[in-house]
Design a protein around this motif. Structure first.
Motif, PDB file in Angstrom:
ATOM      1  N   VAL A  95       0.845  -1.200   0.000  1.00 37.68           N
ATOM      2  CA  VAL A  95       0.000   0.000   0.000  1.00 37.68           C
ATOM      3  C   VAL A  95       0.878   1.246   0.000  1.00 37.68           C
ATOM      4  N   ILE A  96       1.848   1.289   0.887  1.00 38.70           N
ATOM      5  CA  ILE A  96       2.727   2.454   0.989  1.00 38.70           C
ATOM      6  C   ILE A  96       3.487   2.673  -0.317  1.00 38.70           C
ATOM      7  N   ARG A  97       4.054   1.625  -0.855  1.00 38.69           N
ATOM      8  CA  ARG A  97       4.813   1.745  -2.116  1.00 38.69           C
ATOM      9  C   ARG A  97       3.946   2.227  -3.272  1.00 38.69           C
ATOM     10  N   SER A  98       2.744   1.693  -3.384  1.00 43.01           N
ATOM     11  CA  SER A  98       1.914   2.004  -4.549  1.00 43.01           C
ATOM     12  C   SER A  98       1.192   3.340  -4.441  1.00 43.01           C
ATOM     13  N   LEU A  99       0.977   3.837  -3.220  1.00 44.43           N
ATOM     14  CA  LEU A  99       0.217   5.084  -3.047  1.00 44.43           C
ATOM     15  C   LEU A  99       1.071   6.259  -2.563  1.00 44.43           C
ATOM     16  N   LYS A 100       2.358   6.065  -2.413  1.00 44.64           N
ATOM     17  CA  LYS A 100       3.218   7.098  -1.811  1.00 44.64           C
ATOM     18  C   LYS A 100       3.267   8.402  -2.601  1.00 44.64           C
ATOM     19  N   ASN A 101       3.033   8.363  -3.900  1.00 47.92           N
ATOM     20  CA  ASN A 101       3.096   9.582  -4.706  1.00 47.92           C
ATOM     21  C   ASN A 101       1.731  10.230  -4.949  1.00 47.92           C
ATOM     22  N   VAL A 102       0.678   9.689  -4.350  1.00 46.90           N
ATOM     23  CA  VAL A 102      -0.666  10.252  -4.475  1.00 46.90           C
ATOM     24  C   VAL A 102      -0.835  11.309  -3.386  1.00 46.90           C
ATOM     25  N   SER A 103      -1.411  12.445  -3.741  1.00 48.09           N
ATOM     26  CA  SER A 103      -1.632  13.527  -2.777  1.00 48.09           C
ATOM     27  C   SER A 103      -2.472  13.041  -1.604  1.00 48.09           C
ATOM     28  N   LYS A 104      -2.085  13.421  -0.395  1.00 49.91           N
ATOM     29  CA  LYS A 104      -2.836  12.998   0.796  1.00 49.91           C
ATOM     30  C   LYS A 104      -4.244  13.580   0.819  1.00 49.91           C
ATOM     31  N   ASP A 105      -4.526  14.576  -0.018  1.00 50.03           N
ATOM     32  CA  ASP A 105      -5.862  15.164  -0.087  1.00 50.03           C
ATOM     33  C   ASP A 105      -6.750  14.517  -1.151  1.00 50.03           C
ATOM     34  N   GLU A 106      -6.192  13.568  -1.901  1.00 51.71           N
ATOM     35  CA  GLU A 106      -6.987  12.823  -2.896  1.00 51.71           C
ATOM     36  C   GLU A 106      -7.997  11.954  -2.160  1.00 51.71           C
ATOM     37  N   GLU A 107      -9.216  11.871  -2.682  1.00 51.35           N
ATOM     38  CA  GLU A 107     -10.203  10.966  -2.094  1.00 51.35           C
ATOM     39  C   GLU A 107      -9.907   9.551  -2.565  1.00 51.35           C
ATOM     40  N   ILE A 108      -9.751   8.646  -1.619  1.00 46.29           N
ATOM     41  CA  ILE A 108      -9.460   7.246  -1.908  1.00 46.29           C
ATOM     42  C   ILE A 108     -10.680   6.413  -1.542  1.00 46.29           C
ATOM     43  N   VAL A 109     -11.115   5.578  -2.454  1.00 44.57           N
ATOM     44  CA  VAL A 109     -12.181   4.615  -2.164  1.00 44.57           C
ATOM     45  C   VAL A 109     -11.538   3.234  -2.214  1.00 44.57           C
ATOM     46  N   ASN A 110     -11.484   2.596  -1.065  1.00 44.01           N
ATOM     47  CA  ASN A 110     -10.915   1.252  -0.951  1.00 44.01           C
ATOM     48  C   ASN A 110     -12.048   0.241  -1.083  1.00 44.01           C
ATOM     49  N   ILE A 111     -11.939  -0.616  -2.082  1.00 38.01           N
ATOM     50  CA  ILE A 111     -12.950  -1.640  -2.324  1.00 38.01           C
ATOM     51  C   ILE A 111     -12.246  -2.986  -2.309  1.00 38.01           C
ATOM     52  N   GLY A 112     -12.826  -3.962  -1.616  1.00 36.06           N
ATOM     53  CA  GLY A 112     -12.181  -5.263  -1.624  1.00 36.06           C
ATOM     54  C   GLY A 112     -12.857  -6.303  -0.780  1.00 36.06           C
ATOM     55  N   TYR A 113     -12.282  -7.476  -0.829  1.00 39.29           N
ATOM     56  CA  TYR A 113     -12.750  -8.592  -0.015  1.00 39.29           C
ATOM     57  C   TYR A 113     -12.183  -8.477   1.387  1.00 39.29           C
ATOM     58  N   ALA A 114     -12.931  -9.007   2.341  1.00 40.36           N
ATOM     59  CA  ALA A 114     -12.478  -9.025   3.732  1.00 40.36           C
ATOM     60  C   ALA A 114     -13.092 -10.229   4.432  1.00 40.36           C
ATOM     61  N   GLY A 115     -12.368 -10.720   5.415  1.00 41.54           N
ATOM     62  CA  GLY A 115     -12.912 -11.778   6.258  1.00 41.54           C
ATOM     63  C   GLY A 115     -13.725 -11.164   7.380  1.00 41.54           C
ATOM     64  N   SER A 116     -14.541 -11.973   8.031  1.00 42.53           N
ATOM     65  CA  SER A 116     -15.332 -11.492   9.163  1.00 42.53           C
ATOM     66  C   SER A 116     -15.519 -12.591  10.191  1.00 42.53           C
ATOM     67  N   ASN A 117     -15.648 -12.155  11.431  1.00 43.91           N
ATOM     68  CA  ASN A 117     -15.910 -13.114  12.499  1.00 43.91           C
ATOM     69  C   ASN A 117     -17.374 -13.547  12.528  1.00 43.91           C
ATOM     70  N   HIS A 118     -18.316 -12.666  12.155  1.00 39.77           N
ATOM     71  CA  HIS A 118     -19.742 -12.986  12.273  1.00 39.77           C
ATOM     72  C   HIS A 118     -20.599 -12.611  11.062  1.00 39.77           C
ATOM     73  N   LEU A 119     -20.106 -11.741  10.197  1.00 41.45           N
ATOM     74  CA  LEU A 119     -20.922 -11.296   9.072  1.00 41.45           C
ATOM     75  C   LEU A 119     -20.994 -12.378   7.995  1.00 41.45           C
ATOM     76  N   LYS A 120     -22.093 -12.371   7.273  1.00 39.59           N
ATOM     77  CA  LYS A 120     -22.389 -13.408   6.290  1.00 39.59           C
ATOM     78  C   LYS A 120     -21.525 -13.254   5.028  1.00 39.59           C
ATOM     79  N   ILE A 121     -21.035 -14.370   4.523  1.00 33.77           N
ATOM     80  CA  ILE A 121     -20.261 -14.375   3.282  1.00 33.77           C
ATOM     81  C   ILE A 121     -21.119 -13.793   2.159  1.00 33.77           C
ATOM     82  N   GLY A 122     -20.522 -12.887   1.393  1.00 27.83           N
ATOM     83  CA  GLY A 122     -21.224 -12.208   0.309  1.00 27.83           C
ATOM     84  C   GLY A 122     -21.820 -10.875   0.710  1.00 27.83           C
ATOM     85  N   GLU A 123     -21.936 -10.615   2.004  1.00 27.37           N
ATOM     86  CA  GLU A 123     -22.503  -9.349   2.479  1.00 27.37           C
ATOM     87  C   GLU A 123     -21.569  -8.196   2.143  1.00 27.37           C
ATOM     88  N   ARG A 124     -22.164  -7.075   1.722  1.00 27.58           N
ATOM     89  CA  ARG A 124     -21.403  -5.846   1.467  1.00 27.58           C
ATOM     90  C   ARG A 124     -21.559  -4.935   2.667  1.00 27.58           C
TER      91      ARG A 124
END
Length: 149
Positions: free
Chosen positions: A34-63
């Motif tokens: 993350v640091i290597r790939s985003l280091k040259n992006v302005s800290k004031d740029e709006e970043i939308v992080n989208i991705g998969y994540a694990g969960s302890n209790h939430l249902k698989i497929g839930e957004r």
């Protein structure tokens, strides 16, 4: 606005969520990438992080939209600013960022686990995050989820 995803298999999520016209940066998995790939992006740029994540209790497929992000450190507690995501501050879902795949936890409240978001929140002023639950702390289930996509 820039979309940050950890791997190419998350592009489909970007399209499904209606962000396909935005520039996408594939960060790679984990904090160092993350640091290597985003280091040259302005800290004031709006970043939308989208991705998969694990969960302890939430249902698989839930957004879920993430309200806060923190590094995962269950054994040793210390003062650390918790990253808050913009526009989603009313969300109660916390994303715990780990440096490895999480297969067990003592955390009881429903939450998600990833390997990038806390680092992104530490680098930028405006961060939004949408996660799709890929597994319930099961590496095999995660691998099946991303292979199916």
């Amino acid at each position: 606005m820039i979309i940050a995803i950890a791997s190419d298999n998350e592009r489909k999520l970007v399209e499904e969520l209606g962000y396909s016209k935005c520039p996408i940066i594939i960060t790679g998995i984990g904090g160092v990438n993350v640091i290597r790939s985003l280091k040259n992006v302005s800290k004031d740029e709006e970043i939308v992080n989208i991705g998969y994540a694990g969960s302890n209790h939430l249902k698989i497929g839930e957004r879920v939209v993430i309200g806060k992000s923190s590094l995962l450190h269950e054994l040793f507690k210390y003062d650390e600013e918790i990253g808050k995501t913009v526009d989603y501050n009313d969300s109660k879902i916390i994303c715990y960022t780990s440096t490895d795949f999480v297969t067990k936890t003592n955390i009881q409240e429903p939450c998600v686990f990833d390997m990038e978001l806390a680092f992104i929140c530490a680098m930028f002023n405006k961060v939004k995050s949408i996660k799709v639950i890929s597994d319930n702390l099961d590496l095999h289930a995660y691998n099946q989820c991303v292979e199916d996509k």
